[in-house]
Design an enzyme around this catalytic site. Structure first.
Site, PDB file in Angstrom:
ATOM      1  N   ILE A  55      -9.452  23.727  50.366  1.00  0.00           N
ATOM      2  CA  ILE A  55      -8.768  24.573  51.452  1.00  0.00           C
ATOM      3  C   ILE A  55      -7.473  24.830  51.237  1.00  0.00           C
ATOM      4  O   ILE A  55      -6.760  25.860  51.784  1.00  0.00           O
ATOM      5  CB  ILE A  55      -8.801  24.015  52.966  1.00  0.00           C
ATOM      6  CG1 ILE A  55      -8.317  24.926  53.864  1.00  0.00           C
ATOM      7  CG2 ILE A  55      -8.254  22.464  53.144  1.00  0.00           C
ATOM      8  CD1 ILE A  55      -9.278  26.106  53.963  1.00  0.00           C
ATOM      9  N   GLU A 103     -13.108  22.064  59.950  1.00  0.00           N
ATOM     10  CA  GLU A 103     -13.040  20.725  60.382  1.00  0.00           C
ATOM     11  C   GLU A 103     -13.465  19.796  59.142  1.00  0.00           C
ATOM     12  O   GLU A 103     -13.777  20.350  58.167  1.00  0.00           O
ATOM     13  CB  GLU A 103     -14.408  20.482  61.272  1.00  0.00           C
ATOM     14  CG  GLU A 103     -15.651  21.050  60.809  1.00  0.00           C
ATOM     15  CD  GLU A 103     -16.093  20.701  59.380  1.00  0.00           C
ATOM     16  OE1 GLU A 103     -16.316  19.696  59.215  1.00  0.00           O
ATOM     17  OE2 GLU A 103     -16.673  21.746  58.920  1.00  0.00           O
ATOM     18  N   GLY A 123     -17.255  22.992  54.191  1.00  0.00           N
ATOM     19  CA  GLY A 123     -16.448  23.040  55.538  1.00  0.00           C
ATOM     20  C   GLY A 123     -15.025  23.224  55.361  1.00  0.00           C
ATOM     21  O   GLY A 123     -14.604  23.992  54.545  1.00  0.00           O
ATOM     22  N   GLU A 124     -14.237  22.380  55.820  1.00  0.00           N
ATOM     23  CA  GLU A 124     -12.558  22.631  55.613  1.00  0.00           C
ATOM     24  C   GLU A 124     -11.957  23.855  56.134  1.00  0.00           C
ATOM     25  O   GLU A 124     -10.883  24.126  55.774  1.00  0.00           O
ATOM     26  CB  GLU A 124     -12.442  22.264  54.256  1.00  0.00           C
ATOM     27  CG  GLU A 124     -12.740  20.892  53.597  1.00  0.00           C
ATOM     28  CD  GLU A 124     -12.457  20.644  52.110  1.00  0.00           C
ATOM     29  OE1 GLU A 124     -11.648  21.497  51.495  1.00  0.00           O
ATOM     30  OE2 GLU A 124     -12.828  19.675  51.352  1.00  0.00           O
ATOM     31  N   ALA A 125     -12.710  24.635  56.469  1.00  0.00           N
ATOM     32  CA  ALA A 125     -12.432  26.327  56.759  1.00  0.00           C
ATOM     33  C   ALA A 125     -12.407  26.829  55.326  1.00  0.00           C
ATOM     34  O   ALA A 125     -11.940  28.071  55.333  1.00  0.00           O
ATOM     35  CB  ALA A 125     -11.149  26.516  57.364  1.00  0.00           C
TER      36      ALA A 125
END
Length: 315
Positions: A80, A138, A280-282
């Protein structure tokens, strides 16, 4: 939005030929309230939390990895970090009491009312009031289990259809993970009457923070890019109390997590991308931001037929 539709139809291209890019520019014009929407100030919020349900053996990694990954974010070493640089977004990582996981929700509600309120407020407070677009993601070992439980409680069906491998759970343990999800939902269903109780019983601190950020963004009329399954499930929890609460949100991509397809179809959403991602992690939201930039670059920068002296006629 009416202005944006008229402008799109006046630009030097066949009407509708830019497909989703045209739809996104109209969406952005509407929520920003600007004839020429912009993407100057972009905030990417990644919330991190730990889950007591990991005691049930539903993850390939221990909860300690959450804190380790947060440190990696802060050191600039995660996916990210690189994607936010490429997409032009300001990253902020917010940890929520990582040393004290939520309760194992197969045995008790995940959070107390006070804990949930604190997490919701943390998410809301993190949203800048001058943001052109908000990216939400998240980090939390065990949170695909929470997302599956939220989805099952929201929309029913079979627990197996909502349950995936998360960070790489062995296939032979998937059935157990689905049983854990079903047990949790069965235990708490009598208590769930609204979004607050749904998140309190079956959510997690980082999921509640995402929900709080979605509410704050709606108050600011800020367009939102949700990341994958977990972010979408956290936001979807709000629809019990406010069915139209996600009108300002786009789903950035279709995750490989099997529950995500069911979730976005039920919500009536269409993902911007399908890249077989499940990090995930945006990360998906950051990639989708680049598509959003392409949408506004064409919308704001193209000439109209009149400006370019190009005939609309086939004659």
């Amino acid at each position: 939005m009416d202005y944006a539709r008229t402008r799109q139809d006046s630009l030097t291209k066949p009407q509708g030929s830019l497909g989703k890019l045209e739809e996104l520019s109209i969406f952005m014009a509407g929520w920003q309230g600007k004839e020429h929407p912009r993407l100057n100030q972009i905030s990417c919020l990644v919330f991190a939390g730990n889950h007591g349900v990991t005691a049930q053996g539903i993850s390939a990694y221990p909860p300690a990895v959450t804190k380790q990954m947060v440190q990696n974010f802060e050191n600039g070493g995660a996916a990210i970090n690189q994607l936010c640089i490429a997409a032009g977004a300001k990253l902020r990582v917010i940890s929520l009491d990582l040393d004290h996981p939520t309760a194992d929700f197969t045995k008790a509600p995940a959070m107390s009312e006070e804990e949930l309120c604190r997490a919701l407020q943390t998410g809301a407070d993190a949203v800048p009031d001058d943001c052109d677009c908000l990216l939400l993601g998240e980090m939390g070992i065990g949170n695909t289990t929470a997302a599956a439980a939220l989805s099952l409680a929201l929309f029913g069906g079979d627990s197996g259809q909502w349950t995936g491998r998360g960070t790489g759970l062995a296939k032979d343990k998937l059935a157990h993970k689905a049983e854990v999800v079903e047990t949790a939902v069965r235990r708490h269903s009598p208590e769930i009457s609204d979004s607050f109780e749904l998140l309190r019983c079956l959510g997690g601190r980082e999921l509640a923070a995402i929900a709080g950020a979605v509410i704050a963004a709606r108050q600011y009329r800020t367009p939102v890019l949700l990341d994958g399954f977990i972010s979408t499930a956290a936001a979807a929890a709000l629809t019990i109390s406010a069915p139209d609460i996600l009108d300002h949100c786009q789903v950035s991509h279709l995750s490989v997590e099997p529950g995500h397809r069911h979730l976005i179809e039920t919500l009536g959403k269409s993902p911007i991308l399908q890249l077989d991602m499940r990090l995930g992690e945006a990360s998906g939201a950051a990639v989708a931001l680049m598509i959003l930039r392409a949408s506004l670059a064409t919308y704001n920068g193209m000439a109209s037929f009149e400006e370019a002296h190009v005939s609309r006629s086939l004659q």
